[in-house]
Design an enzyme around this catalytic site. Sequence first.
Site, PDB file in Angstrom:
ATOM      1  N   GLU A  34     -47.108  12.910   2.430  1.00 20.13           N
ATOM      2  CA  GLU A  34     -46.651  12.263   1.191  1.00 20.13           C
ATOM      3  C   GLU A  34     -46.836  10.761   1.353  1.00 20.13           C
ATOM      4  O   GLU A  34     -46.422  10.183   2.370  1.00 20.13           O
ATOM      5  CB  GLU A  34     -45.187  12.609   0.937  1.00 20.13           C
ATOM      6  CG  GLU A  34     -44.471  11.744  -0.078  1.00 20.13           C
ATOM      7  CD  GLU A  34     -45.135  11.722  -1.438  1.00 20.13           C
ATOM      8  OE1 GLU A  34     -45.270  10.619  -2.013  1.00 20.13           O
ATOM      9  OE2 GLU A  34     -45.518  12.814  -1.936  1.00 20.13           O
ATOM     10  N   THR A  44     -41.500  14.957 -10.097  1.00 19.24           N
ATOM     11  CA  THR A  44     -40.312  15.752  -9.779  1.00 19.24           C
ATOM     12  C   THR A  44     -39.019  15.000 -10.023  1.00 19.24           C
ATOM     13  O   THR A  44     -38.008  15.600 -10.402  1.00 19.24           O
ATOM     14  CB  THR A  44     -40.378  16.235  -8.321  1.00 19.24           C
ATOM     15  OG1 THR A  44     -41.570  16.998  -8.133  1.00 19.24           O
ATOM     16  CG2 THR A  44     -39.177  17.091  -7.961  1.00 19.24           C
ATOM     17  N   HIS A  52     -37.273  26.942 -17.247  1.00 18.10           N
ATOM     18  CA  HIS A  52     -37.647  27.575 -18.513  1.00 18.10           C
ATOM     19  C   HIS A  52     -37.668  29.098 -18.406  1.00 18.10           C
ATOM     20  O   HIS A  52     -37.973  29.662 -17.347  1.00 18.10           O
ATOM     21  CB  HIS A  52     -39.021  27.075 -18.954  1.00 18.10           C
ATOM     22  CG  HIS A  52     -39.055  25.608 -19.271  1.00 18.10           C
ATOM     23  ND1 HIS A  52     -38.531  25.099 -20.436  1.00 18.10           N
ATOM     24  CD2 HIS A  52     -39.536  24.549 -18.579  1.00 18.10           C
ATOM     25  CE1 HIS A  52     -38.696  23.783 -20.446  1.00 18.10           C
ATOM     26  NE2 HIS A  52     -39.297  23.422 -19.329  1.00 18.10           N
ATOM     27  N   ILE A 342     -50.098  20.775 -12.671  1.00 20.41           N
ATOM     28  CA  ILE A 342     -48.786  21.422 -12.702  1.00 20.41           C
ATOM     29  C   ILE A 342     -47.833  20.591 -13.569  1.00 20.41           C
ATOM     30  O   ILE A 342     -46.963  19.878 -13.081  1.00 20.41           O
ATOM     31  CB  ILE A 342     -48.228  21.624 -11.286  1.00 20.41           C
ATOM     32  CG1 ILE A 342     -49.289  22.255 -10.370  1.00 20.41           C
ATOM     33  CG2 ILE A 342     -46.987  22.508 -11.325  1.00 20.41           C
ATOM     34  CD1 ILE A 342     -49.787  23.609 -10.826  1.00 20.41           C
TER      35      ILE A 342
END
Length: 488
Positions: A34, A44, A52, A342
């Site tokens: 990262e 995030t 959902h 995503i």
Amino acid sequence: MTKQADVVVIGGGITGAAILYELAKYNLRAVLVEQEPELAAGTTKANSAILHAGFDAPTGSMKARMNVEGNAMYHELKDELDLEIEWTGSFVAAVDDEEMSVLQELLERGQANGVPGLEIWDGDKVREKEPNLSKDIKGALWAPTAGICWPFGMALAFAENAVINGAEVLRECQVTGITVENGAVKAVETDQGTIETKYVINAAGVHADDVSRMAGDDSFTITPRRGEYILFDKTAQKDLVYSPIFPTPTKMGKGILVCATTHGNVFVGPNAHDLDGSEKDDTAVTIPGMNEILEKARKLVPNIPAGAAITEFAGVRAVSSTGDFIIGHSEKTKGLFQAAGIQSPGLTSAPAIAKAIVGEIVAETGAAQKEDYKKGRPAQPCFRTLSDDDKKALIAKDAAYGRVICRCETITEGEIIDAIRRPVGARTVDGVKRRTRAGMGRCQGGFCGPRVTQILARELNIPVTEVRKEMRKSYMFYDKETQSGGKA
């Protein structure tokens, strides 16, 4: 640094962390890289925090499949990893006959997608559950399997369990290239050195197309789509809502909603504005954006108290050129696996995406499950929720829990120290804030911020001028004498 790994995961958001968690169940040397000091520092940390139900995505799409599977998985993961999730259910509200017909379409699509329990309620029944909704709302789609969560905490939970089980997390480790020989991945180059590997999983969010091109795959592009939010003080919830309230969706997304959080606040947003490729990390908030959010949110809840706002923020979503999630092995480069594009419902889908991708790698490698795999993660003390007797016992064991640092949220020094010392511990002021809520109250860190900075400096054994707010170069102070800190 030169190291070897079986699999390198690029990106420390919820998707990358969930993938690392899944990899750590097997006899595979897994490393996550990262570029920022904290995990979950991108999309995030700045999204709607909703799990959902799965009725929105087109039937047969990867989004639909991963959404429904991921939602079901979180029902089990909640207890296993001590995740902050409340299964509140959600509503999609309609104000006229045309929008009511859209609800019927969503109902039928959700049923085709395998979403259980969907119902269309009339306006009166909806307002029995959410009395502050507009009287213009004619009906709503009720989805009982939806919920709200704390995404940053969930990403950390995945990563902490993975580290406990032997995986490695490298922070402040920026990918600079991917070595490919004879069409196959050989190594990941970073600003900390080389990681030799046969498998790379690209979970780099809005930068996933850039990473993919490093490995010779230019089959998709990512468009950054910014969404702005307004967060309200806890005292406003009684006048607002206790569950997610969506408008009917548009081609740009699920629309500007009104939603509670697991911590008792309420937010409105997001809007949706596409940015160009040079603005992938642009999380600025704007006056027109705030006005747009309030205007549209008030169609759902008329009496939104703008004066109760305590902060505004924005996140950037990764919209793929395919219109769907891009999941699985690359068609162009052997050993490269994509977890790209995503966007929503990516948070809900993360554990299902992880299971699908890791399943492919396990099938290729024949990796066995670990016999000594450890479930869960270390307990996190939460002082404000304890009984008086338990508080006294905790303070007797460690006096640091008797010193309140954040008055708004009643966060103690002991909790902050624990956040820093955990398996994937806090390195920044915002890292402490998102792990403990110190600085998330009405004053937004005005009182506790300096003390949190001091504790970080002490625990990390660094000068105060080296303490950062969140990102690599977001230094809190600058020391003119040593010319260190903010100018580095």
